[in-house]
Design an enzyme around this catalytic site. Structure first.
Site: not given
Ligand code: CTP
Ligand code: CA
Length: 226
Positions: A33-35
């Site tokens: 995923g990412n932030a």
């Protein structure tokens, strides 16, 4: 207009906003995923709805209160985001791609939870996700298309140069470019950006609340409708 009344310059416009970040499953409980927090996309949805737009918000893994007046569709990974966006875009006037879409996904997701007793797994093989904004550009039927880009300056160019190149490569109408790094952008309440248009125009939005950047984005959208 009435004192204090917000401009209704997006009245009746159908605006699709994607927000958050996709999660690409590795197994039933793990993902790449990412932030992205979803804050900037939610701010655009909130402002657009307040200015009269009919907003469909496609939220990828966002834990924020639903903006009043927006219909929310929740998605997890890039492929489900793609499906929801392409469907909603068909009868939209504007699509704002604020979501951080994972560029790659694991080729396979394990059906059962990966156990450590099996030892370190093989390197995770990845494959490319479709570029949803590029698909919207290729298949567009009159929608105004807005992309986002978080860039860092590097040896090959400044934040703005990378943004200009990306706008040209993507073929969208507007690109909202923010400089990342130094604790900026992700998960913060404040943001700074430059809104680039395909004709070479440039609006600088100084560091401030994401609602202020959202309003500037809505101004740029409203100016290009009808
Ligand atoms: N985007 C998309 N589909 C993808 C990847 C990105 O629709 N698979 C959209 C994002 O929502 C954003 C815009 O494209 O509005 C730019 O995303 P960005 O990650 O900055 O650009 P990429 O083309 O993926 O290039 P790179 O990550 O290599 O800089
Ligand atoms: Ca990317």
């Amino acid at each position: 207009s009435r004192p204090g009344a917000l401009s209704q310059d997006l009245a009746g416009r159908r605006i699709v906003v994607t927000a958050g970040g996709t999660r690409e499953p590795l197994d039933p409980v793990r993902f790449l995923g990412n932030a992205s927090s979803g804050r900037q996309g939610y701010a655009v949805a909130t402002v657009a709805a307040a200015r009269g737009a009919r907003v469909t918000l496609i939220a990828a893994n966002v834990e924020l209160p639903v903006p009043s007046g927006a219909d929310v569709i929740r998605v997890g990974d890039a492929l489900s985001l793609r499906e929801a966006v392409l469907k909603a875009a068909a009868d939209a006037d504007v699509v704002v791609m604020a979501a951080a879409v994972a560029d790659f996904r694991p080729v396979t997701a394990a059906e059962h939870k990966i156990k450590k007793a099996a030892g370190a797994p093989q390197p995770v093989a990845l494959e490319a996700n479709p570029d949803i904004l590029a698909e919207l550009v290729a298949g567009r039927s009159g929608q105004l298309l807005v992309g986002f880009a978080a860039e860092t300056g590097d040896a090959s160019g400044s934040v703005l140069e990378h943004g200009r190149a990306k706008l040209a490569a993507k073929g969208c109408d507007l690109l909202v470019v923010n400089a990342v790094g130094e604790g900026r952008a992700f998960g913060q309440a404040e943001n700074a950006a430059v809104i680039l248009d395909a004709a070479g125009g440039e609006v600088d939005v100084p560091f401030g609340p994401k609602a202020v950047l959202a309003a500037a984005i809505c101004d740029a959208i409203a100016a290009r409708l009808d």
